[in-house]
Motif scaffolding. Structure first.
Motif, PDB file in Angstrom:
ATOM      1  N   MET A   1       0.834  -1.193   0.000  1.00 47.08           N
ATOM      2  CA  MET A   1       0.000   0.000   0.000  1.00 47.08           C
ATOM      3  C   MET A   1       0.877   1.254   0.000  1.00 47.08           C
ATOM      4  O   MET A   1       1.963   1.267   0.567  1.00 47.08           O
ATOM      5  CB  MET A   1      -0.924   0.018   1.226  1.00 47.08           C
ATOM      6  N   SER A   2       0.401   2.304  -0.628  1.00 50.79           N
ATOM      7  CA  SER A   2       1.139   3.550  -0.706  1.00 50.79           C
ATOM      8  C   SER A   2       1.195   4.220   0.658  1.00 50.79           C
ATOM      9  O   SER A   2       0.209   4.267   1.383  1.00 50.79           O
ATOM     10  CB  SER A   2       0.474   4.478  -1.722  1.00 50.79           C
ATOM     11  N   ALA A   3       2.359   4.743   1.012  1.00 44.46           N
ATOM     12  CA  ALA A   3       2.536   5.467   2.268  1.00 44.46           C
ATOM     13  C   ALA A   3       3.310   6.740   1.970  1.00 44.46           C
ATOM     14  O   ALA A   3       4.487   6.864   2.325  1.00 44.46           O
ATOM     15  CB  ALA A   3       3.257   4.604   3.292  1.00 44.46           C
ATOM     16  N   PRO A   4       2.671   7.703   1.315  1.00 46.55           N
ATOM     17  CA  PRO A   4       3.391   8.900   0.871  1.00 46.55           C
ATOM     18  C   PRO A   4       3.929   9.762   1.997  1.00 46.55           C
ATOM     19  O   PRO A   4       4.809  10.591   1.759  1.00 46.55           O
ATOM     20  CB  PRO A   4       2.333   9.652   0.049  1.00 46.55           C
ATOM     21  N   LEU A   5       3.421   9.569   3.220  1.00 49.36           N
ATOM     22  CA  LEU A   5       3.886  10.383   4.343  1.00 49.36           C
ATOM     23  C   LEU A   5       4.792   9.602   5.289  1.00 49.36           C
ATOM     24  O   LEU A   5       5.018  10.023   6.418  1.00 49.36           O
ATOM     25  CB  LEU A   5       2.679  10.957   5.099  1.00 49.36           C
ATOM     26  N   GLN A   6       5.309   8.471   4.811  1.00 47.69           N
ATOM     27  CA  GLN A   6       6.254   7.701   5.616  1.00 47.69           C
ATOM     28  C   GLN A   6       7.444   8.581   5.986  1.00 47.69           C
ATOM     29  O   GLN A   6       8.024   9.261   5.138  1.00 47.69           O
ATOM     30  CB  GLN A   6       6.747   6.491   4.826  1.00 47.69           C
ATOM     31  N   GLY A   7       7.794   8.613   7.268  1.00 45.02           N
ATOM     32  CA  GLY A   7       8.907   9.431   7.727  1.00 45.02           C
ATOM     33  C   GLY A   7       8.509  10.843   8.103  1.00 45.02           C
ATOM     34  O   GLY A   7       9.326  11.587   8.654  1.00 45.02           O
ATOM     35  N   LYS A   8       7.271  11.227   7.834  1.00 45.68           N
ATOM     36  CA  LYS A   8       6.789  12.558   8.182  1.00 45.68           C
ATOM     37  C   LYS A   8       6.169  12.547   9.577  1.00 45.68           C
ATOM     38  O   LYS A   8       5.632  11.536  10.034  1.00 45.68           O
ATOM     39  CB  LYS A   8       5.756  13.048   7.167  1.00 45.68           C
ATOM     40  N   VAL A   9       6.220  13.695  10.228  1.00 49.33           N
ATOM     41  CA  VAL A   9       5.698  13.835  11.583  1.00 49.33           C
ATOM     42  C   VAL A   9       4.627  14.923  11.598  1.00 49.33           C
ATOM     43  O   VAL A   9       4.848  16.030  11.071  1.00 49.33           O
ATOM     44  CB  VAL A   9       6.824  14.205  12.571  1.00 49.33           C
ATOM     45  N   ALA A  10       3.490  14.596  12.180  1.00 49.66           N
ATOM     46  CA  ALA A  10       2.376  15.538  12.242  1.00 49.66           C
ATOM     47  C   ALA A  10       1.937  15.734  13.683  1.00 49.66           C
ATOM     48  O   ALA A  10       2.041  14.824  14.514  1.00 49.66           O
ATOM     49  CB  ALA A  10       1.206  15.026  11.404  1.00 49.66           C
ATOM     50  N   LEU A  11       1.424  16.904  13.959  1.00 50.96           N
ATOM     51  CA  LEU A  11       0.754  17.199  15.220  1.00 50.96           C
ATOM     52  C   LEU A  11      -0.671  17.619  14.880  1.00 50.96           C
ATOM     53  O   LEU A  11      -0.874  18.612  14.167  1.00 50.96           O
ATOM     54  CB  LEU A  11       1.470  18.327  15.975  1.00 50.96           C
ATOM     55  N   VAL A  12      -1.645  16.868  15.357  1.00 49.67           N
ATOM     56  CA  VAL A  12      -3.040  17.250  15.199  1.00 49.67           C
ATOM     57  C   VAL A  12      -3.527  17.719  16.559  1.00 49.67           C
ATOM     58  O   VAL A  12      -3.800  16.914  17.461  1.00 49.67           O
ATOM     59  CB  VAL A  12      -3.912  16.106  14.658  1.00 49.67           C
ATOM     60  N   ALA A  13      -3.604  19.010  16.724  1.00 46.08           N
ATOM     61  CA  ALA A  13      -4.017  19.619  17.983  1.00 46.08           C
ATOM     62  C   ALA A  13      -5.545  19.693  18.018  1.00 46.08           C
ATOM     63  O   ALA A  13      -6.156  20.377  17.210  1.00 46.08           O
ATOM     64  CB  ALA A  13      -3.418  21.016  18.108  1.00 46.08           C
ATOM     65  N   GLY A  14      -6.127  18.960  18.938  1.00 39.72           N
ATOM     66  CA  GLY A  14      -7.570  18.847  18.994  1.00 39.72           C
ATOM     67  C   GLY A  14      -8.046  17.641  18.209  1.00 39.72           C
ATOM     68  O   GLY A  14      -8.832  17.756  17.274  1.00 39.72           O
ATOM     69  N   ALA A  15      -7.551  16.457  18.585  1.00 40.53           N
ATOM     70  CA  ALA A  15      -7.809  15.242  17.804  1.00 40.53           C
ATOM     71  C   ALA A  15      -8.658  14.227  18.554  1.00 40.53           C
ATOM     72  O   ALA A  15      -8.698  13.064  18.186  1.00 40.53           O
ATOM     73  CB  ALA A  15      -6.487  14.598  17.406  1.00 40.53           C
ATOM     74  N   THR A  16      -9.341  14.660  19.587  1.00 39.49           N
ATOM     75  CA  THR A  16     -10.113  13.718  20.388  1.00 39.49           C
ATOM     76  C   THR A  16     -11.254  13.092  19.606  1.00 39.49           C
ATOM     77  O   THR A  16     -11.543  11.903  19.744  1.00 39.49           O
ATOM     78  CB  THR A  16     -10.687  14.422  21.641  1.00 39.49           C
ATOM     79  N   ARG A  17     -11.890  13.897  18.770  1.00 38.98           N
ATOM     80  CA  ARG A  17     -13.090  13.439  18.057  1.00 38.98           C
ATOM     81  C   ARG A  17     -13.275  14.286  16.799  1.00 38.98           C
ATOM     82  O   ARG A  17     -12.475  15.165  16.507  1.00 38.98           O
ATOM     83  CB  ARG A  17     -14.327  13.556  18.952  1.00 38.98           C
TER      84      ARG A  17
END
Length: 304
Positions: A1-17
């Motif tokens: 499967m494609s993983a175009p963001l492999q090695g990338k780091v994200a912060l999702v602020a407000g990810a509870t729901r």
């Protein structure tokens, strides 16, 4: 499967729901390591008193193919936000995607209530949660994001710039909050663009969040049962749709073309070709203008 963001780091602020969870999961599905934050954990609920937790979101990110890391954070607490960013820097040494999805205002605004009749404390609390949190988070996180070229900031709001410019949204405080987030993306675009990063504002359409589904007394499996009472709900979308929009932006080598712009999940689906979970491409904001606000009967033909 494609993983175009492999090695990338994200912060999702407000990810509870809601949108935040959908964005975190789809970034994970694209291979990213995703830090997910919020105030509701398995040990302690926020004033929402809802069952969704950031640990659950992190588990979903990992199950989707990424790596989910839950960090309890009150984004009004500068020390907590600073510690969060320091942890990401220590553990990853980089931050490629920042998603400011902090909101927390559903229980604080009163529909169609003028400013002078609205509870002032609730209104001001809403503004702090919806605006100040984004500014605090960006202040601390952007130096890390700017360490590497190509970083992306996504300011999540409700409504496109064009739609909100012409339409009064719910009440004074809600309208001001959503317009402010749109402007944040515009301002950050000016500050980040020359430094090699991109900022955008992004809105989902009519979102089938956990709160929305509960409000209609339906689940994701039988959501169409709500159409008998609210026919225009037929244009609604899952949180994964806006999540796929963020993942597409994050994987786009030419994402800078969107810098400072107001975008929507439906508009980006036409650009990048992704779909919602059911294979459709709902274009909610065009539908709202051309069908719902125009007073026409509900008919999503040509809009999803």
């Amino acid at each position: 499967m494609s993983a175009p963001l492999q090695g990338k780091v994200a912060l999702v602020a407000g990810a509870t729901r809601g949108a935040g969870r959908g964005i975190a999961v789809e970034l994970g599905a694209a291979g990213a390591t995703v830090y997910v934050t919020g105030r509701t954990t398995r040990a302690r609920r926020s004033e929402y008193d809802r069952p969704e937790t950031i640990e659950d979101t992190a588990d979903l990110v990992t199950a989707a193919g990424g790596r989910g890391i839950a960090v309890p954070t009150d984004h009004l607490d500068r020390a907590q936000v600073r510690a969060l960013v320091d942890r990401i820097a220590d553990e990853q040494g980089r931050l490629d995607v920042l998603v400011n999805d902090i909101w927390g205002g559903e229980m604080l605004f009163e529909w169609d209530t003028p400013l002078w009749e609205h509870d002032l404390d609730n209104g001001l609390r809403l503004l702090r949660l919806a605006i100040e949190t984004h500014a605090v988070t960006s202040h601390h996180a952007l130096p890390l994001l700017l360490r590497n070229p190509g970083g992306l900031v996504v300011e999540v709001t409700d409504g496109t710039a064009d739609y909100n410019a012409e339409n009064y949204r719910v009440n004074f405080f809600y309208d001001l909050a959503k317009a402010s987030v749109l402007r944040m993306a515009f301002a950050l675009g000016h500050e980040l663009g020359p430094r090699g990063a991109t900022a955008v504002a992004l809105t989902p359409g009519w979102l089938r969040s956990e709160l929305m589904l509960d409000g209609f007394g339906v689940s994701e499996e039988n959501w169409r049962d709500a159409l008998e009472r609210v026919p225009h709900f037929a244009i609604s979308e899952t949180p994964h749709y806006v999540g796929r929009a963020v993942a597409a932006l994050a994987a786009d080598a030419d994402v800078a073309r969107w810098n400072g712009r107001s975008l929507s999940s439906g508009g980006l689906a036409q650009e990048y070709g992704f779909t919602d979970l059911d294979g459709s491409r709902p274009d909610a904001w065009r539908y709202l203008v051309e069908v719902q606000d125009a007073g026409k009967p509900a008919d999503v033909t040509g809009y999803r």
